[in-house]
Structure formats: C-alpha cells, structure tokens
Design a protein around this motif. Structure first.
Motif, mmCIF file in Angstrom:
data_model
loop_
_atom_site.group_PDB
_atom_site.id
_atom_site.type_symbol
_atom_site.label_atom_id
_atom_site.label_comp_id
_atom_site.label_asym_id
_atom_site.label_seq_id
_atom_site.Cartn_x
_atom_site.Cartn_y
_atom_site.Cartn_z
ATOM 1 N N ALA A 133 0.784 -1.290 -0.200
ATOM 2 C CA ALA A 133 0.014 -0.075 0.212
ATOM 3 C C ALA A 133 0.905 1.259 -0.089
ATOM 4 N N SER A 134 1.587 1.396 -1.012
ATOM 5 C CA SER A 134 2.450 2.706 -1.106
ATOM 6 C C SER A 134 1.560 3.848 -1.700
ATOM 7 N N PRO A 135 1.709 4.843 -0.946
ATOM 8 C CA PRO A 135 0.825 6.101 -1.309
ATOM 9 C C PRO A 135 1.711 7.123 -2.163
ATOM 10 N N SER A 136 0.911 7.772 -3.041
ATOM 11 C CA SER A 136 1.522 8.834 -3.674
ATOM 12 C C SER A 136 0.129 9.828 -3.851
ATOM 13 N N MET A 137 0.894 11.167 -3.866
ATOM 14 C CA MET A 137 -0.037 12.451 -4.004
ATOM 15 C C MET A 137 -0.080 13.042 -5.384
ATOM 16 N N GLY A 138 -1.562 13.563 -5.457
ATOM 17 C CA GLY A 138 -1.614 14.199 -6.764
ATOM 18 C C GLY A 138 -2.855 15.046 -6.641
ATOM 19 N N PHE A 139 -3.409 15.132 -7.872
ATOM 20 C CA PHE A 139 -4.835 15.764 -8.129
ATOM 21 C C PHE A 139 -5.694 15.363 -9.238
ATOM 22 N N CYS A 140 -6.786 15.384 -9.154
ATOM 23 C CA CYS A 140 -7.782 14.765 -10.026
ATOM 24 C C CYS A 140 -7.806 15.948 -11.090
ATOM 25 N N ALA A 141 -7.451 15.204 -12.273
ATOM 26 C CA ALA A 141 -7.426 16.232 -13.810
ATOM 27 C C ALA A 141 -8.744 16.389 -14.334
ATOM 28 N N GLY A 142 -9.671 15.438 -14.112
ATOM 29 C CA GLY A 142 -10.777 15.466 -14.740
ATOM 30 C C GLY A 142 -11.379 14.324 -15.319
ATOM 31 N N THR A 143 -12.505 14.253 -16.102
ATOM 32 C CA THR A 143 -13.187 12.987 -16.879
ATOM 33 C C THR A 143 -12.544 12.900 -18.188
ATOM 34 N N ARG A 144 -12.037 11.765 -18.703
ATOM 35 C CA ARG A 144 -11.743 11.665 -19.911
ATOM 36 C C ARG A 144 -12.876 11.298 -21.019
ATOM 37 N N PRO A 145 -12.752 11.456 -22.135
ATOM 38 C CA PRO A 145 -13.964 11.202 -23.251
ATOM 39 C C PRO A 145 -14.455 9.732 -22.853
ATOM 40 N N ASP A 146 -13.764 8.696 -22.735
ATOM 41 C CA ASP A 146 -14.343 7.575 -22.389
ATOM 42 C C ASP A 146 -14.957 7.239 -21.007
ATOM 43 N N GLY A 147 -15.061 8.408 -20.196
ATOM 44 C CA GLY A 147 -15.690 8.344 -19.096
ATOM 45 C C GLY A 147 -15.166 8.051 -17.830
ATOM 46 N N THR A 148 -13.784 7.489 -18.279
ATOM 47 C CA THR A 148 -12.754 7.327 -17.006
ATOM 48 C C THR A 148 -12.149 8.383 -16.353
ATOM 49 N N LEU A 149 -11.877 8.358 -15.059
ATOM 50 C CA LEU A 149 -10.993 9.798 -14.450
ATOM 51 C C LEU A 149 -9.514 9.874 -14.701
ATOM 52 N N GLN A 150 -9.038 10.885 -14.857
ATOM 53 C CA GLN A 150 -7.649 11.024 -14.941
ATOM 54 C C GLN A 150 -7.095 11.877 -13.872
ATOM 55 N N PHE A 151 -6.019 11.194 -13.340
ATOM 56 C CA PHE A 151 -5.272 11.869 -12.040
ATOM 57 C C PHE A 151 -3.909 12.288 -12.221
ATOM 58 N N SER A 152 -3.470 13.375 -11.705
ATOM 59 C CA SER A 152 -1.923 13.712 -11.981
ATOM 60 C C SER A 152 -1.223 12.942 -10.868
ATOM 61 N N VAL A 153 -1.425 11.464 -10.763
ATOM 62 C CA VAL A 153 -0.524 10.787 -9.729
ATOM 63 C C VAL A 153 0.052 9.679 -10.378
ATOM 64 N N PRO A 154 1.487 9.845 -10.220
ATOM 65 C CA PRO A 154 2.403 8.897 -10.737
ATOM 66 C C PRO A 154 2.289 7.359 -10.257
ATOM 67 N N VAL A 155 2.079 6.355 -11.026
ATOM 68 C CA VAL A 155 1.586 4.965 -10.482
ATOM 69 C C VAL A 155 2.501 4.018 -11.287
ATOM 70 N N THR A 156 2.928 2.761 -10.696
ATOM 71 C CA THR A 156 3.648 1.847 -11.452
ATOM 72 C C THR A 156 2.692 0.783 -12.054
ATOM 73 N N THR A 157 2.975 -0.035 -12.946
ATOM 74 C CA THR A 157 2.021 -1.129 -13.451
ATOM 75 C C THR A 157 1.439 -2.071 -12.304
ATOM 76 N N SER A 158 2.327 -2.221 -11.367
ATOM 77 C CA SER A 158 1.853 -3.182 -10.065
ATOM 78 C C SER A 158 0.771 -2.312 -9.393
ATOM 79 N N SER A 159 0.576 -1.177 -9.615
ATOM 80 C CA SER A 159 -0.457 -0.371 -8.809
ATOM 81 C C SER A 159 -1.807 -0.392 -9.510
ATOM 82 N N TYR A 160 -1.806 -1.057 -10.886
ATOM 83 C CA TYR A 160 -3.321 -1.248 -11.400
ATOM 84 C C TYR A 160 -4.194 -1.936 -10.458
ATOM 85 N N GLY A 161 -5.263 -1.811 -10.335
ATOM 86 C CA GLY A 161 -6.217 -2.425 -9.354
ATOM 87 C C GLY A 161 -6.143 -1.890 -8.069
ATOM 88 N N GLY A 162 -5.272 -0.905 -7.786
ATOM 89 C CA GLY A 162 -5.377 0.087 -6.892
ATOM 90 C C GLY A 162 -6.393 1.003 -6.714
#
Length: 205
Positions: A133-162
C-alpha cells in the motif's frame, strides 16, 4: 507546541493507515513453455503482481483485468496472509475484474458518489516495487472522453487495481491503466460506477 505541518503529517499518516486496510496485493501465475539454447522445451512459471481493493465483507475483491486474465493461479495478500482467489468475472468495457476469496479480508473501501472531481487533491494507494500500500499524492485532472477519471498521480503497473481516494478516505476510482510517457499518470474507473459493474459481473460473469 504542535506545529501546523506536524498536525498535517499526523493526519496523513492516519489516513494512509486507514486506506491500507482496503488495499491488497494480487499475484497471478501461469505456466509457460521455455525453450533453452539446445531447443529443449522446459516449463517455467510466469508471475505478475498487481493491486486490488476490498469491495465488501463477503470476500469480493476488485482489480484491473490486465493483472488476472490468463492466470492459472491467483493469490491475494494482506497483512502477511495469502488467500487463494477465483475470478468471478471480467468487464472488458471498463477493464475491471471481480475476484472472490473464501474468507473476508480487511476493510471494504468506502465508495464516493461524486461524479466530478477536477482540481481535488487525492491520494493513490497500490502496490509499488513490492510495497502493498504505497501512497502517492496528486490531483484529479478530470473526466476523459471515455468516462474514466484521470489523475496527476504517478503510478507503476503493479498499482493497477489499486485506488485513488479523496482526503476524507472515500474511493474516487479504481486504477485500471496509465497515460503519458515517462512519468505516467493514473486512469481510473469512477467509484460511483463500481457497484453496478460488480452486480452485472456477478450475475453474468
């Protein structure tokens, strides 16, 4: 005298601990044929590590489909416990999978009903380089055209599913991918959609 920054740090520490109880590590493995230099085929085991979120007290875990599709064995790990899990179903539209363990784990994430979050400060939690459970800070950038949310938070591929959480501890989205080059930022399925997707997957697989 307690300084304001000390109080802020203490608040973040408490929040990270609370959220960590809803985050699990997911390890998937499958056997693959591996040919050596002499052309002889050997069998090897390929492993993937990703993250997951505890959805309810019945043992259901949410994760990104990319971490579990095609795996022969799936293990969920939290607090030094390793529990076998089965795939209930996959929603390929959102790239989300629902897993089921035989026993309940941790604390279910609190889902936010918020549909917009642009500009909001957030905390992402997921596996990073072996830390569950490694934390990282950022901001919500908004909603993408496909309905997903984009965040200015750096993540690794092992964070997928977090998850990406607001500072009240509510889940804003389930991380299913990244965008960008170099320092990649998180893309997540909005939390307000998760219960509907889970119900659909549980009914239809």
């Amino acid at each position: 005298i307690e300084r304001p920054l000390s109080s802020l740090e203490s608040g973040f520490n408490d929040l990270v601990f609370e959220l960590s109880r809803s985050v699990v590590t997911i390890e998937g493995s499958h056997r693959v044929a591996d040919r050596n230099s002499s052309g002889t085929a050997n069998e090897a085991v390929s492993r993937t590590v990703s993250s997951g979120l505890i959805f309810d007290s019945l043992g259901h875990i949410l994760t990104a489909a990319s971490g579990v599709v095609g795996q022969d064995h799936i293990v969920v790990e939290i607090d030094n416990r390793q529990i076998a899990a089965q795939v209930v179903g996959v929603d390929y539209f959102t790239d989300m999978a629902v897993l089921k363990t035989s026993v309940p784990l941790g604390r279910p994430a609190r889902l936010s009903a918020r549909q917009v979050c642009a500009g909001q400060m957030v905390l992402a939690m997921g596996n990073a380089f072996g830390l569950r459970a490694s934390p990282s800070m950022g901001f919500c950038a908004g909603t993408r055209p496909d309905g997903t949310l984009q965040f200015s938070v750096p993540v690794t591929t092992s964070s997928y599913g977090g998850g990406v959480f607001d500072l009240s501890g509510e889940l804003l989205g389930l991380i299913v991918g990244t965008v960008g080059q170099g320092s990649r930022v998180a893309v997540a399925v909005p939390a307000y959609q998760l219960a509907q997707v889970v119900e659909h997957v549980r009914q239809f697989g």
